[in-house]
Design a protein around this motif. Structure first.
Motif, PDB file in Angstrom:
ATOM      1  N   GLU A 333       6.249   3.300   1.518  1.00 46.29           N
ATOM      2  CA  GLU A 333       7.385   2.739   2.297  1.00 46.29           C
ATOM      3  C   GLU A 333       7.888   3.206   3.472  1.00 46.29           C
ATOM      4  N   THR A 334       8.048   2.394   4.419  1.00 47.17           N
ATOM      5  CA  THR A 334       8.699   2.807   5.742  1.00 47.17           C
ATOM      6  C   THR A 334      10.246   3.493   5.584  1.00 47.17           C
ATOM      7  N   ALA A 335      10.777   4.156   6.287  1.00 43.97           N
ATOM      8  CA  ALA A 335      12.125   4.722   6.289  1.00 43.97           C
ATOM      9  C   ALA A 335      13.129   3.709   6.776  1.00 43.97           C
ATOM     10  N   GLY A 336      12.822   2.498   6.938  1.00 43.97           N
ATOM     11  CA  GLY A 336      13.668   1.512   6.871  1.00 43.97           C
ATOM     12  C   GLY A 336      13.682   0.936   8.285  1.00 43.97           C
ATOM     13  N   ALA A 337      12.937   1.344   9.272  1.00 40.84           N
ATOM     14  CA  ALA A 337      12.990   0.843  10.727  1.00 40.84           C
ATOM     15  C   ALA A 337      11.980  -0.403  10.636  1.00 40.84           C
ATOM     16  N   GLU A 338      10.882  -0.236   9.925  1.00 37.23           N
ATOM     17  CA  GLU A 338      10.245  -1.587   9.693  1.00 37.23           C
ATOM     18  C   GLU A 338      10.498  -2.130   8.474  1.00 37.23           C
ATOM     19  N   ARG A 339      10.075  -3.413   8.478  1.00 40.24           N
ATOM     20  CA  ARG A 339      10.557  -4.129   7.282  1.00 40.24           C
ATOM     21  C   ARG A 339       9.466  -3.992   6.155  1.00 40.24           C
ATOM     22  N   ASP A 340       9.865  -3.861   4.973  1.00 40.53           N
ATOM     23  CA  ASP A 340       8.935  -3.919   3.780  1.00 40.53           C
ATOM     24  C   ASP A 340       9.288  -5.280   2.923  1.00 40.53           C
ATOM     25  N   PRO A 341       8.531  -6.242   3.213  1.00 39.96           N
ATOM     26  CA  PRO A 341       8.933  -7.527   2.668  1.00 39.96           C
ATOM     27  C   PRO A 341       9.353  -7.583   1.180  1.00 39.96           C
ATOM     28  N   TYR A 342       8.807  -6.962   0.531  1.00 38.28           N
ATOM     29  CA  TYR A 342       8.890  -6.909  -0.976  1.00 38.28           C
ATOM     30  C   TYR A 342      10.384  -6.411  -1.272  1.00 38.28           C
ATOM     31  N   ASN A 343      11.060  -5.692  -0.491  1.00 37.54           N
ATOM     32  CA  ASN A 343      12.333  -5.195  -0.750  1.00 37.54           C
ATOM     33  C   ASN A 343      13.358  -6.279  -0.913  1.00 37.54           C
ATOM     34  N   TRP A 344      12.913  -7.572  -0.671  1.00 37.06           N
ATOM     35  CA  TRP A 344      13.967  -8.701  -0.278  1.00 37.06           C
ATOM     36  C   TRP A 344      13.924  -9.994  -1.436  1.00 37.06           C
ATOM     37  N   VAL A 345      12.625  -9.583  -2.293  1.00 36.35           N
ATOM     38  CA  VAL A 345      12.329 -10.745  -3.093  1.00 36.35           C
ATOM     39  C   VAL A 345      11.937  -9.970  -4.632  1.00 36.35           C
ATOM     40  N   ALA A 346      11.870 -10.931  -5.506  1.00 38.53           N
ATOM     41  CA  ALA A 346      11.384 -10.344  -6.854  1.00 38.53           C
ATOM     42  C   ALA A 346       9.881 -10.599  -7.260  1.00 38.53           C
ATOM     43  N   GLU A 347       9.285  -9.894  -6.089  1.00 38.03           N
ATOM     44  CA  GLU A 347       7.622 -10.027  -6.100  1.00 38.03           C
ATOM     45  C   GLU A 347       7.421  -8.615  -5.576  1.00 38.03           C
ATOM     46  N   SER A 348       6.082  -8.171  -6.012  1.00 39.91           N
ATOM     47  CA  SER A 348       5.369  -7.346  -5.264  1.00 39.91           C
ATOM     48  C   SER A 348       4.380  -7.612  -4.601  1.00 39.91           C
ATOM     49  N   SER A 349       3.260  -7.732  -4.975  1.00 43.86           N
ATOM     50  CA  SER A 349       2.157  -8.591  -4.244  1.00 43.86           C
ATOM     51  C   SER A 349       2.583  -9.804  -4.121  1.00 43.86           C
TER      52      SER A 349
END
Ligand SMILES: Cc1ncc(COP(=O)(O)O)c(C=O)c1O
Length: 469
Positions: A333-349
């Protein structure tokens, strides 16, 4: 197909398969506007063509695709054609189809930045553009999901977490069992997907309080205000922009006032109606929309992005993140500066759904988007006017958006007309029950529909109704 020195075996096979797909897609597009909108194939013929035992040995990819096209095509509904008025089904803008193909070729599992920096940044950029065109707070967070049902789920999960947190309950640690009860108020004409989303969040249908709606399906704010007077705990109010039958908008500003006076979280389900914000002529219907706490919409409806594509937006990004994030030792995971898309949805892959949305916004631009929405409404009015001129035909709703409800005298004649129009194949329209009576539903949601398509469809519908055309 152009050969190049880098055409190794697997690359050559993949390119050959795409050539087959491209040829089939081109042929489909060329025939689509003239073929019957509803297919002629029967379930038996489709099963016979597609079924049978799975063979033992591999088959060449091009042959697989050719066989699939031959077997599936007779059973395809021309939903991207210009005369499909069923459900609220958008067409697919050319750039979005290309971007969606590329998303498959690139095959990016868009969960973490490290899995696809491009997919992550495309979501970041498209998210900011969406907030701008929808007139929502620029600091809100955006999740790219499969459809508005899941967009409602995602936003309401954030709502549930936050209203419980304010009541002193840590949902993450303690779960829902034993938590303070959450009050949920919805308009009487709430879309079933909100009810389904709430059920997945542990709030059953019987626990949802329904607030009166008027003859167009709009929540009555005075009734909401009254309901909110009684003792409260953590409370969520679900409003709607764009009723699935009438297209009507709940009075969002008044509802937002009531929700804020009583400390409730306000969620707006705007599966297609939220796009009204992109069009100046429709913006008055949306007054106050920016005061809500969360919003849900679809890209596969009126933004004309291929299925499946929905968007969940939450004012309180921290609540959104907290409701969705997971974390595992092997996740990079990034420290927050970049978006990790899975953080905003109920999905992983997950599929890189940002690419086609990005392409739609680029292809249309702000003006093109506004024009497409405006044109859909004007075609809906044109169809309503054409239909209501015929004897015995009544338009049941105020045509404020892209939805038209048509009644042909009585229930039986209305159902018979819907069935005949579906068989006729010039266009496709569905049916519904509105205020206890049967009605034909016409939903104008495709970028490809023209005035001429509207007129041809009206003539066909009237012919099916037994009215002279
Ligand atoms: C108002 C409303 N909300 C939610 C939905 C559910 O959207 P989806 O089927 O894309 O999940 C719809 C679908 O028509 C809708 O009209």
């Amino acid at each position: 197909m152009i050969e190049s020195p880098s055409d190794t075996g697997p690359t050559r096979t993949a390119r050959a398969a795409l050539t087959h797909a491209f040829e089939a897609a081109s042929a489909y597009l060329q025939s689509r506007d003239s073929r019957p909108v509803w297919p002629t194939a029967t379930i038996e013929s489709l099963r016979a063509a597609l079924g049978g035992p799975l063979q033992r040995l591999p088959i060449d990819a091009g042959v697989v695709l050719d066989d699939l096209v031959r077997a599936a095509e007779p059973g395809l509904v021309a939903t991207t054609g210009p005369r499909y008025f069923g459900f609220v089904t958008g067409g697919a803008l050319p750039a979005t189809v290309g971007a969606d193909w590329l998303a498959a070729v690139w095959d990016q599992p868009a969960a973490l930045y490290v899995l696809s920096p491009a997919a992550a940044v495309v979501e970041e950029v498209a998210g900011a553009w969406l907030l701008e065109v929808l007139g929502l707070p620029s600091t809100a967070s955006v999740g790219f999901v499969t459809g508005c049902h899941m967009a409602n789920f995602t936003a309401l999960a954030a709502a549930r977490l936050e209203v419980l947190r304010r009541a002193g309950w840590d949902l993450d640690q303690n779960g829902l069992q034993g938590s303070p009860p959450i009050r949920v108020l919805v308009g009487n004409e709430v879309h079933v997907s909100v009810v389904g989303a709430l059920r997945m969040l542990g709030i059953g249908s019987r626990q949802i309080e329904r607030v009166d709606a008027d003859e167009q399906g709009r929540m009555r704010p005075a009734s909401l205000e009254r309901a909110l007077q009684s003792p409260t705990g953590p409370t969520i109010v679900c409003a709607q922009a764009g009723n699935v039958n009438t297209g009507a908008f709940d009075p969002l500003d008044e509802i937002a006032g009531a929700a804020s006076r009583h400390g409730a979280w306000l969620h707006v389900d705007g599966a297609f109606g939220l796009w009204a914000s992109a069009c100046a002529a429709l913006r008055p219907h949306m007054r106050g929309v920016e005061r809500a706490d969360s919003w849900a919409t679809d890209a596969h409806k009126w933004l004309n992005v291929p299925y499946d594509s929905g968007i969940s937006i939450v004012r309180d990004a921290a609540a959104h993140h907290a409701a969705m994030t997971l974390g595992a030792a092997y996740y990079v995971e990034t420290a927050g500066a970049e978006r990790d898309p899975y953080n905003w949805v109920a999905e992983s892959s997950r599929r890189a759904r940002g690419f086609p949305i990005y392409a739609a916004l680029r292809e249309l631009g702000r003006d093109g988007l506004a024009e497409m929405i405006d044109r859909g409404c004007s075609i809906a009015r044109r169809m309503a006017d054409g239909l209501r001129e015929a004897p015995g035909v009544t338009i049941l709703n105020d045509v404020v958006l892209n939805q038209v409800l048509v009644r042909f005298g009585d229930d039986d004649r209305t159902d018979a007309t819907i069935a005949a129009a579906q068989r006729d194949g010039t266009c496709w329209v569905g049916g519904t029950t509105w205020k206890g009576v049967r009605a034909m539903r016409v939903s104008v949601s495709s970028w490809a529909t023209t005035d001429e398509d509207a007129d041809r469809s009206v003539a066909a519908i009237l012919r099916c109704a037994g009215c002279a055309a």
